[in-house]
Motif scaffolding. Sequence first.
Motif, PDB file in Angstrom:
ATOM      1  N   PHE A   1      -1.452  -7.071   3.836  1.00  0.00           N
ATOM      2  CA  PHE A   1      -1.254  -5.683   3.422  1.00  0.00           C
ATOM      3  C   PHE A   1       0.083  -5.208   3.973  1.00  0.00           C
TER       4      PHE A   1
ATOM      5  N   HIS B   1      -9.196  -4.696  -2.508  1.00  0.00           N
ATOM      6  CA  HIS B   1      -8.557  -6.004  -2.333  1.00  0.00           C
ATOM      7  C   HIS B   1      -9.325  -6.865  -1.334  1.00  0.00           C
TER       8      HIS B   1
ATOM      9  N   LEU C   1       0.804  -1.213   0.000  1.00  0.00           N
ATOM     10  CA  LEU C   1       0.000   0.000   0.000  1.00  0.00           C
ATOM     11  C   LEU C   1       0.845   1.275   0.000  1.00  0.00           C
TER      12      LEU C   1
ATOM     13  N   HIS D   1       2.050  -2.077   4.749  1.00  0.00           N
ATOM     14  CA  HIS D   1       1.776  -0.652   4.905  1.00  0.00           C
ATOM     15  C   HIS D   1       2.985   0.131   5.379  1.00  0.00           C
TER      16      HIS D   1
ATOM     17  N   ALA E   1      -7.029  -0.823  -0.514  1.00  0.00           N
ATOM     18  CA  ALA E   1      -7.179  -1.898   0.464  1.00  0.00           C
ATOM     19  C   ALA E   1      -8.607  -2.442   0.448  1.00  0.00           C
TER      20      ALA E   1
END
Length: 183
Positions: free
Chosen positions: A136, A122, A94, A138, A119
């Motif tokens: 994820f 997804h 991300l 981040h 996000a």
Amino acid sequence: MFSKGDKVSVLDEAINGVVLAVKDKEISIETEDGFVMTFFVNELIKIQETSNLMNSIRSINISEAAKEKEIPKPRSFVKERKDKNEISAPEFDLHIEKLVKNKHGLSNYDILTIQTDTAKRHIEFAIRNRIPKIVFIHGVGEGVLKAELDFLLGRYDNIAFQEGNYQRYGQGATEVFIKQNSK
């Protein structure tokens, strides 16, 4: 310092012996060869029984010496075990640099909106396609994206999430588990 019966060694010569007499700064010794010689105190050194080479050799613990020479085994790290059939979870980065070609001109609000919308897309895709786990990435940063991601994930009933595997991602990832309803 020296007394009768002490074992001594001459400092600058290869002579060992036993003290016979001590007279002021002079010491008479009987060498190992049986000769009587006289030396000054500063020319001799007292030797202990353990200084005898054979006693030293006998006192060596062979198993300890072998352990010292052993090549240390490389440290093993606990690794995530996977079944041969298991497909690794899809990872979604991300970071804004991965989502848009040029981030110049975008405000922090715009960047965060793009990241959370990505996000959300997804997550919806994983739910629709019954993907059991996604990750994820981040990053660490100031924690704004992570907090926003936690808030977004908390709005779903069929989702559990936790910090990502530290060995693999450090502190910059969140693992998302999608509970599948049998339909």
